[in-house]
Enzyme design. Structure first.
Site, PDB file in Angstrom:
ATOM      1  N   SER A  41     -59.041 -35.760  48.511  1.00 45.94           N
ATOM      2  CA  SER A  41     -57.837 -35.927  47.695  1.00 45.94           C
ATOM      3  C   SER A  41     -56.962 -37.097  48.121  1.00 45.94           C
ATOM      4  O   SER A  41     -56.142 -37.572  47.332  1.00 45.94           O
ATOM      5  CB  SER A  41     -57.005 -34.641  47.707  1.00 45.94           C
ATOM      6  OG  SER A  41     -56.437 -34.417  48.979  1.00 45.94           O
ATOM      7  N   LYS A 105     -50.481 -34.642  51.404  1.00 53.76           N
ATOM      8  CA  LYS A 105     -50.321 -35.441  50.192  1.00 53.76           C
ATOM      9  C   LYS A 105     -49.257 -36.510  50.453  1.00 53.76           C
ATOM     10  O   LYS A 105     -48.609 -36.539  51.496  1.00 53.76           O
ATOM     11  CB  LYS A 105     -49.872 -34.572  49.007  1.00 53.76           C
ATOM     12  CG  LYS A 105     -50.757 -33.370  48.713  1.00 53.76           C
ATOM     13  CD  LYS A 105     -52.110 -33.750  48.176  1.00 53.76           C
ATOM     14  CE  LYS A 105     -52.969 -32.515  47.913  1.00 53.76           C
ATOM     15  NZ  LYS A 105     -54.342 -32.856  47.483  1.00 53.76           N
TER      16      LYS A 105
END
Length: 244
Positions: A41, A105
């Site tokens: 990701s 993230k």
């Protein structure tokens, strides 16, 4: 006959184990905690097989800072010595719906911001972010993906992946406007078509300030996950690399 284990030796061993545990707990709670990257990701900036240290004192200390599963319990009611994260920081946080899971993230939206993605383009408070295609990468599972340099309003730049064959008319490439609540943050992965992040409200959504664990600081080791590959495929070009 000589006795291998004596009371004195057992006591010394026990004291050493207690000291090691206390030292590890204090080190991971107040200084740096190690993590490994399990998914794609955050490509192309963080890869599967990267091992990194997260700086725990970057934003202050909260219940999320605790180690050894203690962060699952509400021990501290607030964040102490709080420092505001900067837009663009790569951050490890506890998943709001499950405090046993850690996500990593990039911080995109601050409290009060309006975030939207339209046809793959990121908008912050109605203004599109500066983006420039810098390369194309061939992949086995797609028609290829473009590598872009994205620059946030505070001039933080980084690379992002966008797959060529992704459907630009559906989530998460075409989203509603997300209004970030007070005391919450909005996170996105750099691999835009392969990241479960704040765009998915039922899975991640807005992340409370108290769920922030720390700032991803640097990669200290990078390899495949098997012991043999750790020895034979050490990636010297990624080890000891600062994260930005």
């Amino acid at each position: 006959m000589k006795t291998f284990f004596t009371y004195k030796k057992l006591k010394e061993l026990f004291n050493s184990l207690i000291f090691a545990f206390v030292f590890a707990f204090l080190f991971q709670t107040f200084l740096y905690q190690p993590f490994k990257i399990p998914s794609r990701s955050m490509e192309p900036n963080l890869m599967i097989g990267d091992y990194l240290f997260v700086e725990k004192f970057a934003y202050g200390y909260s219940n999320s800072s605790l180690s050894f599963w203690l962060n699952r319990f509400d021990i501290f009611p607030q964040t102490f010595f709080y420092n505001k994260p900067k837009r663009g920081d790569v951050i490890v946080f506890l998943l709001p719906r499950d405090h046993s899971l850690h996500y990593i993230k990039r911080l995109i939206g601050l409290p009060g911001d309006e975030i939207q993605v339209k046809k793959g383009q990121l908008y912050i408070n109605g203004v599109p972010t500066a983006i420039e295609r810098i390369d194309t990468q061939k992949t086995a599972d797609t028609d290829g993906r473009d590598i872009f340099q994205e620059t946030l309003p505070n001039n933080i730049s980084y690379k992002v992946y966008i797959a060529r064959n992704s459907d630009k008319s559906t989530m998460p490439n075409d989203t509603p406007i997300y209004k970030v609540p007070q005391d919450h943050y909005f996170f996105m992965g750099d691999n835009r078509d392969n990241s479960i992040d704040s765009r998915y409200l039922n899975d991640v959504g807005f992340v409370p300030v108290g769920n922030v664990l720390g700032k991803a600081k640097f990669v200290y080791w990078s390899s495949d996950f098997s012991i043999w590959d750790m020895v034979t495929k050490f990636k010297t070009d990624r080890a000891f690399k600062l994260i930005n």
